[in-house]
Scaffold this motif. Sequence first.
Motif, short mmCIF file in Angstrom:
data_model
loop_
_atom_site.label_atom_id
_atom_site.label_comp_id
_atom_site.label_asym_id
_atom_site.label_seq_id
_atom_site.Cartn_x
_atom_site.Cartn_y
_atom_site.Cartn_z
N LEU A 129 30.86 -15.19 -43.70
CA LEU A 129 29.60 -15.38 -42.97
C LEU A 129 29.06 -16.79 -43.16
O LEU A 129 28.55 -17.40 -42.23
N LEU A 130 29.18 -17.31 -44.37
CA LEU A 130 28.71 -18.67 -44.63
C LEU A 130 29.52 -19.71 -43.84
O LEU A 130 28.96 -20.68 -43.31
N LEU A 131 30.81 -19.49 -43.76
CA LEU A 131 31.66 -20.47 -43.10
C LEU A 131 31.62 -20.40 -41.58
O LEU A 131 31.94 -21.38 -40.91
N THR A 132 31.23 -19.29 -41.03
CA THR A 132 31.24 -19.17 -39.56
C THR A 132 30.06 -19.89 -38.92
O THR A 132 30.10 -20.20 -37.74
N ASP A 133 29.04 -20.19 -39.68
CA ASP A 133 27.89 -20.91 -39.15
C ASP A 133 27.61 -22.13 -40.04
O ASP A 133 26.58 -22.23 -40.68
N ARG A 134 28.54 -23.06 -40.02
CA ARG A 134 28.46 -24.21 -40.92
C ARG A 134 27.25 -25.10 -40.64
O ARG A 134 26.67 -25.67 -41.55
N GLU A 135 26.87 -25.20 -39.39
CA GLU A 135 25.72 -26.05 -39.05
C GLU A 135 24.44 -25.52 -39.67
O GLU A 135 23.59 -26.29 -40.12
N SER A 140 26.45 -30.78 -47.49
CA SER A 140 27.09 -32.09 -47.56
C SER A 140 28.59 -31.86 -47.45
O SER A 140 29.08 -30.75 -47.70
N PRO A 141 29.36 -32.91 -47.08
CA PRO A 141 30.82 -32.74 -47.01
C PRO A 141 31.42 -32.24 -48.32
O PRO A 141 32.33 -31.41 -48.32
N GLU A 142 30.88 -32.69 -49.45
CA GLU A 142 31.39 -32.26 -50.75
C GLU A 142 31.12 -30.77 -50.98
O GLU A 142 31.98 -30.03 -51.46
N GLU A 148 34.70 -24.10 -49.15
CA GLU A 148 36.00 -23.71 -48.60
C GLU A 148 37.01 -23.42 -49.70
O GLU A 148 37.81 -22.48 -49.59
N GLU A 149 36.96 -24.18 -50.78
CA GLU A 149 37.86 -23.91 -51.92
C GLU A 149 37.53 -22.58 -52.57
O GLU A 149 38.44 -21.82 -52.95
N ALA A 150 36.25 -22.27 -52.67
CA ALA A 150 35.84 -20.98 -53.24
C ALA A 150 36.33 -19.82 -52.37
O ALA A 150 36.79 -18.80 -52.87
N VAL A 151 36.22 -19.99 -51.05
CA VAL A 151 36.68 -18.95 -50.13
C VAL A 151 38.18 -18.75 -50.28
O VAL A 151 38.67 -17.61 -50.34
N THR A 152 38.91 -19.83 -50.38
CA THR A 152 40.37 -19.73 -50.56
C THR A 152 40.69 -18.98 -51.84
O THR A 152 41.57 -18.11 -51.87
N GLU A 153 39.95 -19.30 -52.90
CA GLU A 153 40.16 -18.61 -54.18
C GLU A 153 39.87 -17.12 -54.06
O GLU A 153 40.64 -16.28 -54.53
N VAL A 154 38.77 -16.79 -53.41
CA VAL A 154 38.39 -15.38 -53.28
C VAL A 154 39.40 -14.63 -52.42
O VAL A 154 39.77 -13.49 -52.74
N LYS A 155 39.90 -15.27 -51.36
CA LYS A 155 40.89 -14.61 -50.51
C LYS A 155 42.16 -14.28 -51.27
O LYS A 155 42.86 -13.34 -50.96
#
Length: 158
Positions: A129-135, A140-142, A148-155
Amino acid sequence: MDDQTMQREGFLCVELSETITNIRARYRQWFELAEVINRLGMRWLYGDVASGVENKQRFVTVVLLMRVMQSYQSALILAERGIITDAHSLVRSLAETAIAIGAAHQDVAVLGEQLKGDYHRHRRTIAHLLLTDREALQLSPEDQQALEEAVTEVKSLR
């Protein structure tokens, strides 16, 4: 109870006792059944089950039964006050806990795996849900990269 009192104090007003009496009278048979079920649950909790929590499986069952009884009694208190939607929410929670009791009764390890799986599914859902509405996040880019790294880890935690 007059409308002004209800508007001023809500469901915490002292005069709500008349409403409770009326609701209990209108649904007398249901509340009588609920009271019988409550007494059975409390007898089981403080009698049979609580008398012996010598192993982890039984201990988990007792703790979950305490949660069931608390949710059950809370739902009844809300229902007798006419707060039906929240009572329904508690009943759903109660049902989920009852399922967990069944799992704990069979095998505590199975329950642990179910809870762990639910936790990881919950984290993945939030991350998605957080990533689908990035705007809307205005990260910040960081921070976006860290998310995104946390999402990859959780997946990867399946």
